[in-house]
Write a protein that holds these residues in place. Structure first.
Motif, PDB file in Angstrom:
ATOM      1  N   ASP A  72      44.174  39.756  65.618  1.00  0.00           N
ATOM      2  CA  ASP A  72      43.415  40.333  66.818  1.00  0.00           C
ATOM      3  C   ASP A  72      41.869  40.156  66.604  1.00  0.00           C
ATOM      4  O   ASP A  72      41.314  40.745  67.682  1.00  0.00           O
ATOM      5  CB  ASP A  72      44.065  41.659  66.899  1.00  0.00           C
ATOM      6  N   ASN A  73      41.346  39.862  65.586  1.00  0.00           N
ATOM      7  CA  ASN A  73      40.043  39.827  65.466  1.00  0.00           C
ATOM      8  C   ASN A  73      39.610  38.981  64.020  1.00  0.00           C
ATOM      9  O   ASN A  73      39.189  39.615  63.023  1.00  0.00           O
ATOM     10  CB  ASN A  73      39.471  41.354  64.919  1.00  0.00           C
ATOM     11  N   PRO A  74      40.065  37.696  64.360  1.00  0.00           N
ATOM     12  CA  PRO A  74      39.804  36.967  63.054  1.00  0.00           C
ATOM     13  C   PRO A  74      38.568  36.882  62.439  1.00  0.00           C
ATOM     14  O   PRO A  74      37.535  36.757  63.185  1.00  0.00           O
ATOM     15  CB  PRO A  74      40.618  35.467  63.403  1.00  0.00           C
ATOM     16  N   GLY A  75      38.428  36.431  61.061  1.00  0.00           N
ATOM     17  CA  GLY A  75      36.912  36.437  60.533  1.00  0.00           C
ATOM     18  C   GLY A  75      36.079  37.577  60.371  1.00  0.00           C
ATOM     19  O   GLY A  75      34.914  37.284  60.019  1.00  0.00           O
ATOM     20  N   THR A  76      36.655  38.811  60.476  1.00  0.00           N
ATOM     21  CA  THR A  76      35.859  39.922  60.636  1.00  0.00           C
ATOM     22  C   THR A  76      35.831  40.632  59.461  1.00  0.00           C
ATOM     23  O   THR A  76      34.916  41.637  59.115  1.00  0.00           O
ATOM     24  CB  THR A  76      36.315  40.913  61.792  1.00  0.00           C
ATOM     25  N   LEU A  77      36.581  40.471  58.223  1.00  0.00           N
ATOM     26  CA  LEU A  77      36.358  41.053  57.082  1.00  0.00           C
ATOM     27  C   LEU A  77      35.411  40.233  56.318  1.00  0.00           C
ATOM     28  O   LEU A  77      34.734  39.149  56.387  1.00  0.00           O
ATOM     29  CB  LEU A  77      37.881  40.834  56.490  1.00  0.00           C
ATOM     30  N   SER A  78      34.910  40.837  55.100  1.00  0.00           N
ATOM     31  CA  SER A  78      34.102  40.270  54.270  1.00  0.00           C
ATOM     32  C   SER A  78      34.693  39.102  53.422  1.00  0.00           C
ATOM     33  O   SER A  78      35.815  39.506  53.171  1.00  0.00           O
ATOM     34  CB  SER A  78      33.259  41.280  53.473  1.00  0.00           C
ATOM     35  N   ALA A  79      33.877  38.461  52.873  1.00  0.00           N
ATOM     36  CA  ALA A  79      34.633  37.394  51.969  1.00  0.00           C
ATOM     37  C   ALA A  79      35.171  38.159  50.760  1.00  0.00           C
ATOM     38  O   ALA A  79      36.514  37.641  50.379  1.00  0.00           O
ATOM     39  CB  ALA A  79      33.548  36.542  51.292  1.00  0.00           C
ATOM     40  N   THR A  80      34.707  39.208  50.289  1.00  0.00           N
ATOM     41  CA  THR A  80      35.336  39.782  49.169  1.00  0.00           C
ATOM     42  C   THR A  80      36.579  40.468  49.480  1.00  0.00           C
ATOM     43  O   THR A  80      37.555  40.680  48.790  1.00  0.00           O
ATOM     44  CB  THR A  80      34.076  40.952  48.893  1.00  0.00           C
ATOM     45  N   GLN A  81      36.665  41.112  50.738  1.00  0.00           N
ATOM     46  CA  GLN A  81      37.808  41.625  51.199  1.00  0.00           C
ATOM     47  C   GLN A  81      39.066  40.490  51.402  1.00  0.00           C
ATOM     48  O   GLN A  81      40.187  40.751  51.121  1.00  0.00           O
ATOM     49  CB  GLN A  81      37.524  42.484  52.689  1.00  0.00           C
ATOM     50  N   TYR A  82      38.723  39.419  52.086  1.00  0.00           N
ATOM     51  CA  TYR A  82      39.825  38.266  52.169  1.00  0.00           C
ATOM     52  C   TYR A  82      40.148  37.860  50.725  1.00  0.00           C
ATOM     53  O   TYR A  82      41.379  37.573  50.432  1.00  0.00           O
ATOM     54  CB  TYR A  82      39.158  37.206  52.951  1.00  0.00           C
ATOM     55  N   ALA A  83      39.306  37.690  49.604  1.00  0.00           N
ATOM     56  CA  ALA A  83      39.718  37.415  48.386  1.00  0.00           C
ATOM     57  C   ALA A  83      40.520  38.629  47.481  1.00  0.00           C
ATOM     58  O   ALA A  83      41.463  38.067  47.004  1.00  0.00           O
ATOM     59  CB  ALA A  83      38.372  37.442  47.614  1.00  0.00           C
ATOM     60  N   ASP A  84      40.088  39.794  48.027  1.00  0.00           N
ATOM     61  CA  ASP A  84      41.163  40.931  47.667  1.00  0.00           C
ATOM     62  C   ASP A  84      42.270  40.720  48.050  1.00  0.00           C
ATOM     63  O   ASP A  84      43.353  41.097  47.394  1.00  0.00           O
ATOM     64  CB  ASP A  84      40.182  42.180  47.778  1.00  0.00           C
ATOM     65  N   LEU A  85      42.332  40.604  49.502  1.00  0.00           N
ATOM     66  CA  LEU A  85      43.756  40.363  49.963  1.00  0.00           C
ATOM     67  C   LEU A  85      44.713  39.340  49.361  1.00  0.00           C
ATOM     68  O   LEU A  85      45.930  39.560  49.019  1.00  0.00           O
ATOM     69  CB  LEU A  85      43.541  40.142  51.535  1.00  0.00           C
TER      70      LEU A  85
END
Length: 98
Positions: free
Chosen positions: A54-67
Motif C-alpha cells: 500500500d506504500n512501496p519504497g517508503t522504508l529505509s534501505a536499512t529497514q529493507y535489509a533488516d526485513l
C-alpha cells in the motif's frame, strides 16, 4: 522482527505463513523463490521496490535489509558476520530455493 510485525505481518502472517500475500517461510517460500529464480539480492530488490504493497519504497534501505535478514533467519540461513545491505558481498550467490 519488529519491522516485519509492523509492516508485513498483516499480509504475510505473523509467522510468515502467508495470508493475503505469499508465505515467506518454508516450502511455499522456497517454491516461490525457485519459480522466480530469486536470490538474496533480488529478494531485497523486490521488497525494496514493491513493499509495503500500500506504500512501496517508503522504508529505509536499512529497514529493507533488516526485513530480508529476518526472512533469511526465519528460513534457517545462518547469520553473517556483518550487517546485511544491498552491497553485502555474495548476496547474489545466496539462492533461496531448496
Amino acid at each position: 522482527a519488529t519491522i516485519f510485525a509492523q509492516q508485513c505481518a498483516t499480509c504475510h502472517g505473523a509467522s510468515l505463513e502467508g495470508v493475503a500475500g505469499p508465505a515467506l517461510k518454508g516450502t511455499a517460500f522456497h517454491q516461490m523463490a525457485a519459480a522466480q529464480a530469486l536470490n538474496a539480492a533480488s529478494l531485497l530488490q523486490v521488497i525494496s521496490e514493491s513493499m509495503p504493497q500500500d506504500n512501496p519504497g517508503t522504508l529505509s534501505a536499512t529497514q529493507y535489509a533488516d526485513l530480508v535478514a529476518f526472512i533469511l533467519q526465519q528460513n534457517g540461513y545462518p547469520a553473517g558476520t556483518t550487517e546485511l545491505s544491498a552491497t553485502t558481498p555474495g548476496l547474489k550467490d545466496l539462492t533461496l530455493s531448496q
